[in-house]
Design a protein around this motif. Sequence first.
Motif, PDB file in Angstrom:
ATOM      1  N   MET A   1       1.966   5.059  10.725  1.00 54.53           N
ATOM      2  CA  MET A   1       1.146   6.181  11.201  1.00 54.53           C
ATOM      3  C   MET A   1       1.231   6.296  12.722  1.00 54.53           C
ATOM      4  O   MET A   1       1.368   7.397  13.255  1.00 54.53           O
ATOM      5  CB  MET A   1      -0.315   5.988  10.794  1.00 54.53           C
ATOM      6  CG  MET A   1      -0.531   6.068   9.314  1.00 54.53           C
ATOM      7  SD  MET A   1      -0.511   7.767   8.779  1.00 54.53           S
ATOM      8  CE  MET A   1      -2.020   7.801   7.884  1.00 54.53           C
ATOM      9  N   SER A   2       1.171   5.171  13.416  1.00 52.68           N
ATOM     10  CA  SER A   2       1.277   5.186  14.881  1.00 52.68           C
ATOM     11  C   SER A   2       2.632   5.706  15.327  1.00 52.68           C
ATOM     12  O   SER A   2       2.721   6.481  16.289  1.00 52.68           O
ATOM     13  CB  SER A   2       1.055   3.780  15.445  1.00 52.68           C
ATOM     14  OG  SER A   2      -0.263   3.358  15.205  1.00 52.68           O
ATOM     15  N   MET A   3       3.675   5.311  14.634  1.00 54.05           N
ATOM     16  CA  MET A   3       5.009   5.794  14.986  1.00 54.05           C
ATOM     17  C   MET A   3       5.133   7.293  14.723  1.00 54.05           C
ATOM     18  O   MET A   3       5.745   8.016  15.510  1.00 54.05           O
ATOM     19  CB  MET A   3       6.078   5.015  14.223  1.00 54.05           C
ATOM     20  CG  MET A   3       6.213   3.590  14.734  1.00 54.05           C
ATOM     21  SD  MET A   3       7.645   2.755  14.094  1.00 54.05           S
ATOM     22  CE  MET A   3       8.958   3.746  14.778  1.00 54.05           C
ATOM     23  N   LEU A   4       4.572   7.753  13.622  1.00 54.33           N
ATOM     24  CA  LEU A   4       4.590   9.185  13.336  1.00 54.33           C
ATOM     25  C   LEU A   4       3.841   9.955  14.416  1.00 54.33           C
ATOM     26  O   LEU A   4       4.312  10.996  14.886  1.00 54.33           O
ATOM     27  CB  LEU A   4       3.999   9.472  11.957  1.00 54.33           C
ATOM     28  CG  LEU A   4       4.883   9.093  10.771  1.00 54.33           C
ATOM     29  CD1 LEU A   4       4.061   9.042   9.488  1.00 54.33           C
ATOM     30  CD2 LEU A   4       6.059  10.031  10.635  1.00 54.33           C
ATOM     31  N   ASP A   5       2.692   9.436  14.832  1.00 58.89           N
ATOM     32  CA  ASP A   5       1.923  10.083  15.906  1.00 58.89           C
ATOM     33  C   ASP A   5       2.744  10.153  17.190  1.00 58.89           C
ATOM     34  O   ASP A   5       2.761  11.174  17.887  1.00 58.89           O
ATOM     35  CB  ASP A   5       0.616   9.340  16.169  1.00 58.89           C
ATOM     36  CG  ASP A   5      -0.410   9.526  15.064  1.00 58.89           C
ATOM     37  OD1 ASP A   5      -0.285  10.495  14.277  1.00 58.89           O
ATOM     38  OD2 ASP A   5      -1.341   8.699  14.988  1.00 58.89           O
TER      39      ASP A   5
ATOM     40  N   GLY B   1       0.783  -1.219   0.000  1.00 58.74           N
ATOM     41  CA  GLY B   1       0.000   0.000   0.000  1.00 58.74           C
ATOM     42  C   GLY B   1       0.819   1.275   0.000  1.00 58.74           C
ATOM     43  O   GLY B   1       0.268   2.364   0.001  1.00 58.74           O
ATOM     44  N   MET B   2       2.145   1.162   0.016  1.00 60.21           N
ATOM     45  CA  MET B   2       2.992   2.355   0.088  1.00 60.21           C
ATOM     46  C   MET B   2       3.846   2.514  -1.166  1.00 60.21           C
ATOM     47  O   MET B   2       4.830   3.229  -1.160  1.00 60.21           O
ATOM     48  CB  MET B   2       3.911   2.265   1.318  1.00 60.21           C
ATOM     49  CG  MET B   2       3.160   2.152   2.633  1.00 60.21           C
ATOM     50  SD  MET B   2       2.143   3.580   2.985  1.00 60.21           S
ATOM     51  CE  MET B   2       3.405   4.760   3.380  1.00 60.21           C
TER      52      MET B   2
ATOM     53  N   MET C   1       0.820  10.092   3.548  1.00 58.67           N
ATOM     54  CA  MET C   1       0.343   8.717   3.649  1.00 58.67           C
ATOM     55  C   MET C   1      -1.183   8.656   3.598  1.00 58.67           C
ATOM     56  O   MET C   1      -1.751   7.736   2.998  1.00 58.67           O
ATOM     57  CB  MET C   1       0.871   8.077   4.934  1.00 58.67           C
ATOM     58  CG  MET C   1       2.369   7.816   4.898  1.00 58.67           C
ATOM     59  SD  MET C   1       2.992   7.187   6.467  1.00 58.67           S
ATOM     60  CE  MET C   1       2.175   5.592   6.523  1.00 58.67           C
ATOM     61  N   MET C   2      -1.840   9.619   4.233  1.00 60.02           N
ATOM     62  CA  MET C   2      -3.303   9.650   4.238  1.00 60.02           C
ATOM     63  C   MET C   2      -3.829   9.851   2.810  1.00 60.02           C
ATOM     64  O   MET C   2      -4.824   9.224   2.424  1.00 60.02           O
ATOM     65  CB  MET C   2      -3.813  10.782   5.141  1.00 60.02           C
ATOM     66  CG  MET C   2      -3.515  10.569   6.611  1.00 60.02           C
ATOM     67  SD  MET C   2      -4.463   9.264   7.355  1.00 60.02           S
ATOM     68  CE  MET C   2      -6.006  10.112   7.581  1.00 60.02           C
ATOM     69  N   LYS C   3      -3.172  10.701   2.034  1.00 60.80           N
ATOM     70  CA  LYS C   3      -3.590  10.930   0.646  1.00 60.80           C
ATOM     71  C   LYS C   3      -3.460   9.660  -0.167  1.00 60.80           C
ATOM     72  O   LYS C   3      -4.304   9.366  -1.015  1.00 60.80           O
ATOM     73  CB  LYS C   3      -2.754  12.041   0.012  1.00 60.80           C
ATOM     74  CG  LYS C   3      -3.115  13.417   0.488  1.00 60.80           C
ATOM     75  CD  LYS C   3      -2.237  14.449  -0.184  1.00 60.80           C
ATOM     76  CE  LYS C   3      -2.461  15.808   0.439  1.00 60.80           C
ATOM     77  NZ  LYS C   3      -1.522  16.813  -0.080  1.00 60.80           N
ATOM     78  N   MET C   4      -2.385   8.913   0.082  1.00 59.25           N
ATOM     79  CA  MET C   4      -2.183   7.669  -0.655  1.00 59.25           C
ATOM     80  C   MET C   4      -3.252   6.638  -0.319  1.00 59.25           C
ATOM     81  O   MET C   4      -3.635   5.844  -1.163  1.00 59.25           O
ATOM     82  CB  MET C   4      -0.804   7.062  -0.337  1.00 59.25           C
ATOM     83  CG  MET C   4       0.328   7.802  -0.975  1.00 59.25           C
ATOM     84  SD  MET C   4       1.918   7.000  -0.751  1.00 59.25           S
ATOM     85  CE  MET C   4       1.780   6.147   0.777  1.00 59.25           C
ATOM     86  N   ALA C   5      -3.711   6.663   0.926  1.00 59.89           N
ATOM     87  CA  ALA C   5      -4.693   5.685   1.374  1.00 59.89           C
ATOM     88  C   ALA C   5      -6.085   5.961   0.817  1.00 59.89           C
ATOM     89  O   ALA C   5      -6.911   5.062   0.718  1.00 59.89           O
ATOM     90  CB  ALA C   5      -4.755   5.667   2.910  1.00 59.89           C
ATOM     91  N   SER C   6      -6.332   7.216   0.430  1.00 59.20           N
ATOM     92  CA  SER C   6      -7.679   7.543  -0.061  1.00 59.20           C
ATOM     93  C   SER C   6      -7.797   7.460  -1.567  1.00 59.20           C
ATOM     94  O   SER C   6      -7.012   7.092  -2.285  1.00 59.20           O
ATOM     95  CB  SER C   6      -8.084   8.933   0.391  1.00 59.20           C
ATOM     96  OG  SER C   6      -7.139   9.905   0.064  1.00 59.20           O
TER      97      SER C   6
END
Length: 133
Positions: free
Chosen positions: A80-84, A17-18, A128-133
């Motif tokens: 995403m969790s690590m970035l947060d 997905g990346m 990453m959020m843009k890629m997921a949508s």
Amino acid sequence: MDSMMMDAMSAEMKMPGMEMMDMAVMQACIDACAACEQACVVCSTQMMDCAPACMNCADMCGTMMRSMLRLQGMTPAVMMSMLDACIAMCQMCMDECMKHAEHSDVSRMCAQACKACMDACTAMRESMMKMAS
């Protein structure tokens, strides 16, 4: 890291997905994490009041940076969790260092590095959020 290395990473990315990761955004985040890690290490050795926050932030930034360089096996949710977590740790360290920034150039520099790292991690997360949508 030079562009040749980033091109090689881009070609070899195995994170499901990346595949379309914006490597420039990732590079900026890696660089900001490295700079923040260094600033926090310096600050932790000179400002004992904020040393624990700086040492923890340095560890988190170093871990975030190494994780981005070692993408195989990393899922988007984990990244995403690590970035947060990195954003939260930088915020805490920046807040602590700002208490001393008026009297300490080192604390001011560390707070600025933390802010830059937070901004870069936020940009990475948004990419990453843009890629997921």
